[in-house]
Design a protein around this motif. Sequence first.
Motif, PDB file in Angstrom:
ATOM      1  N   PRO A  54     101.296  58.443  38.559  1.00 11.15           N
ATOM      2  CA  PRO A  54     100.364  57.482  37.960  1.00 11.15           C
ATOM      3  C   PRO A  54      99.413  58.200  37.000  1.00 11.15           C
ATOM      4  CG  PRO A  54     100.559  57.097  40.314  1.00 11.15           C
ATOM      5  CD  PRO A  54     101.263  58.394  40.025  1.00 11.15           C
ATOM      6  N   GLN A  55      99.134  57.575  35.862  1.00 11.13           N
ATOM      7  CA  GLN A  55      98.321  58.214  34.819  1.00 11.13           C
ATOM      8  C   GLN A  55      97.390  57.200  34.172  1.00 11.13           C
ATOM      9  OE1 GLN A  55     101.245  59.575  32.006  1.00 11.13           O
ATOM     10  NE2 GLN A  55     101.899  61.279  33.272  1.00 11.13           N
ATOM     11  N   ASP A  56      96.279  57.686  33.638  1.00 12.81           N
ATOM     12  CA  ASP A  56      95.430  56.895  32.753  1.00 12.81           C
ATOM     13  C   ASP A  56      95.896  57.215  31.347  1.00 12.81           C
ATOM     14  OD1 ASP A  56      93.592  55.628  34.563  1.00 12.81           O
ATOM     15  OD2 ASP A  56      92.692  57.591  34.904  1.00 12.81           O
ATOM     16  N   ARG A  57      96.458  56.226  30.654  1.00 12.14           N
ATOM     17  CA  ARG A  57      97.001  56.509  29.331  1.00 12.14           C
ATOM     18  C   ARG A  57      97.173  55.241  28.513  1.00 12.14           C
ATOM     19  NH1 ARG A  57     103.303  56.638  29.410  1.00 12.14           N
ATOM     20  NH2 ARG A  57     103.740  55.272  31.150  1.00 12.14           N
ATOM     21  N   ILE A  58      97.208  55.444  27.213  1.00 11.96           N
ATOM     22  CA  ILE A  58      97.635  54.444  26.244  1.00 11.96           C
ATOM     23  C   ILE A  58      98.835  55.083  25.563  1.00 11.96           C
ATOM     24  CG2 ILE A  58      97.035  53.229  24.127  1.00 11.96           C
ATOM     25  CD1 ILE A  58      94.124  53.311  25.058  1.00 11.96           C
ATOM     26  N   PHE A  59      99.920  54.331  25.345  1.00 13.82           N
ATOM     27  CA  PHE A  59     101.112  54.967  24.794  1.00 13.82           C
ATOM     28  C   PHE A  59     101.776  54.111  23.725  1.00 13.82           C
ATOM     29  CE2 PHE A  59     102.334  52.804  28.711  1.00 13.82           C
ATOM     30  CZ  PHE A  59     103.445  52.067  28.336  1.00 13.82           C
ATOM     31  N   TYR A  60     102.610  54.789  22.934  1.00 10.52           N
ATOM     32  CA  TYR A  60     103.386  54.165  21.869  1.00 10.52           C
ATOM     33  C   TYR A  60     104.748  54.848  21.835  1.00 10.52           C
ATOM     34  CZ  TYR A  60     105.122  53.085  17.222  1.00 10.52           C
ATOM     35  OH  TYR A  60     105.903  52.674  16.184  1.00 10.52           O
ATOM     36  N   GLU A  86      91.989  56.704  43.663  1.00 10.10           N
ATOM     37  CA  GLU A  86      91.893  58.145  43.390  1.00 10.10           C
ATOM     38  C   GLU A  86      93.157  58.709  42.752  1.00 10.10           C
ATOM     39  OE1 GLU A  86      90.776  59.885  47.128  1.00 10.10           O
ATOM     40  OE2 GLU A  86      88.809  58.905  47.110  1.00 10.10           O
ATOM     41  N   GLY A  87      93.809  57.930  41.904  1.00 17.38           N
ATOM     42  CA  GLY A  87      94.988  58.394  41.175  1.00 17.38           C
ATOM     43  C   GLY A  87      96.304  58.260  41.917  1.00 17.38           C
ATOM     44  N   LYS A  88      96.296  57.666  43.097  1.00 18.54           N
ATOM     45  CA  LYS A  88      97.542  57.517  43.862  1.00 18.54           C
ATOM     46  C   LYS A  88      98.410  56.368  43.359  1.00 18.54           C
ATOM     47  CE  LYS A  88      95.882  59.599  48.085  1.00 18.54           C
ATOM     48  NZ  LYS A  88      95.609  59.431  49.510  1.00 18.54           N
ATOM     49  N   GLY A  89      97.799  55.395  42.705  1.00 21.12           N
ATOM     50  CA  GLY A  89      98.546  54.253  42.188  1.00 21.12           C
ATOM     51  C   GLY A  89      98.124  53.918  40.780  1.00 21.12           C
ATOM     52  N   SER A  90      98.909  53.089  40.114  1.00 18.94           N
ATOM     53  CA  SER A  90      98.545  52.641  38.772  1.00 18.94           C
ATOM     54  C   SER A  90      99.167  51.284  38.485  1.00 18.94           C
ATOM     55  CB  SER A  90      98.982  53.653  37.710  1.00 18.94           C
ATOM     56  OG  SER A  90     100.387  53.719  37.623  1.00 18.94           O
ATOM     57  N   LEU A  91      98.550  50.572  37.548  1.00 15.33           N
ATOM     58  CA  LEU A  91      99.056  49.323  37.019  1.00 15.33           C
ATOM     59  C   LEU A  91      99.094  49.458  35.503  1.00 15.33           C
ATOM     60  CD1 LEU A  91      97.044  46.740  39.153  1.00 15.33           C
ATOM     61  CD2 LEU A  91      99.470  47.324  39.372  1.00 15.33           C
ATOM     62  N   GLY A  92     100.090  48.824  34.885  1.00 19.79           N
ATOM     63  CA  GLY A  92     100.178  48.917  33.435  1.00 19.79           C
ATOM     64  C   GLY A  92     100.960  47.774  32.834  1.00 19.79           C
ATOM     65  N   MET A  93     100.924  47.719  31.528  1.00 18.58           N
ATOM     66  CA  MET A  93     101.678  46.725  30.765  1.00 18.58           C
ATOM     67  C   MET A  93     102.242  47.390  29.524  1.00 18.58           C
ATOM     68  SD  MET A  93      99.642  43.139  30.935  1.00 18.58           S
ATOM     69  CE  MET A  93      97.983  43.632  30.587  1.00 18.58           C
ATOM     70  N   ARG A  94     103.372  46.852  29.055  1.00 17.70           N
ATOM     71  CA  ARG A  94     103.938  47.304  27.789  1.00 17.70           C
ATOM     72  C   ARG A  94     104.561  46.108  27.087  1.00 17.70           C
ATOM     73  NH1 ARG A  94     107.038  50.251  31.642  1.00 17.70           N
ATOM     74  NH2 ARG A  94     108.965  49.175  32.075  1.00 17.70           N
ATOM     75  N   VAL A  95     104.465  46.113  25.753  1.00 10.66           N
ATOM     76  CA  VAL A  95     105.013  45.009  24.970  1.00 10.66           C
ATOM     77  C   VAL A  95     105.708  45.591  23.733  1.00 10.66           C
ATOM     78  CG1 VAL A  95     102.883  44.559  23.657  1.00 10.66           C
ATOM     79  CG2 VAL A  95     104.563  42.745  23.969  1.00 10.66           C
ATOM     80  N   PRO A  96     106.931  45.143  23.464  1.00  5.64           N
ATOM     81  CA  PRO A  96     107.642  45.637  22.277  1.00  5.64           C
ATOM     82  C   PRO A  96     107.411  44.727  21.064  1.00  5.64           C
ATOM     83  CG  PRO A  96     109.168  44.462  23.690  1.00  5.64           C
ATOM     84  CD  PRO A  96     107.824  44.436  24.373  1.00  5.64           C
ATOM     85  N   LEU A  97     107.457  45.332  19.900  1.00  8.33           N
ATOM     86  CA  LEU A  97     107.514  44.611  18.636  1.00  8.33           C
ATOM     87  C   LEU A  97     108.880  44.932  18.050  1.00  8.33           C
ATOM     88  CD1 LEU A  97     106.130  42.880  16.454  1.00  8.33           C
ATOM     89  CD2 LEU A  97     105.419  45.023  15.386  1.00  8.33           C
TER      90      LEU A  97
END
Length: 162
Positions: free
Chosen positions: A5-11, A49-60
């Motif tokens: 699990p990470q804190d991130r913004i990605f492309y 404390e970094g053990k889990g994460s939630l995220g979203m991603r969307v394609p163009l």
Amino acid sequence: MSPRPQDRIFYNFNYYDNMNATVNRALQVPVTNIKAYRSIWGFEKTFNEGKGSLGMRVPLNTVTANSQGNQYSTPTTTALGDLSIFGKYILEENKETGSLISVGLSVTPPTGPARFAGSPYLYGLNSVYIQPFLGWIWNSGRFYMQGFSAFDFPATTNDVSM
């Protein structure tokens, strides 16, 4: 995607050239030289404390092609694809080495157009997809290995599981 699990913004960007050329030629499809461009934007935020994460991603998605004859129109089209929502959690971690095993789930509802990039000349299925996954990282000094396994289940029987 990392099993951690990470804190991130990605492309991410993918380009596909001359898609289905052999099949289209064999079936004498009047659309040729199909090119697809896919940009994916997303984010991931940790919790517990970094053990889990939630995220979203969307394609163009963008697609372009050539047509044979004037009776077929192959305009370049662009549209947002289906939004994916995912979560992952560390089951076991060795804090000394950084090795870990994690599990997760991704759900992709049909939020985009039924056809890729909204193209009038491409057909497809637009279902809900459920993807459970397992990831791992093994570290030993400066050497590491990382793995990821998943199943992709469509909510409709008209599509295949991967």
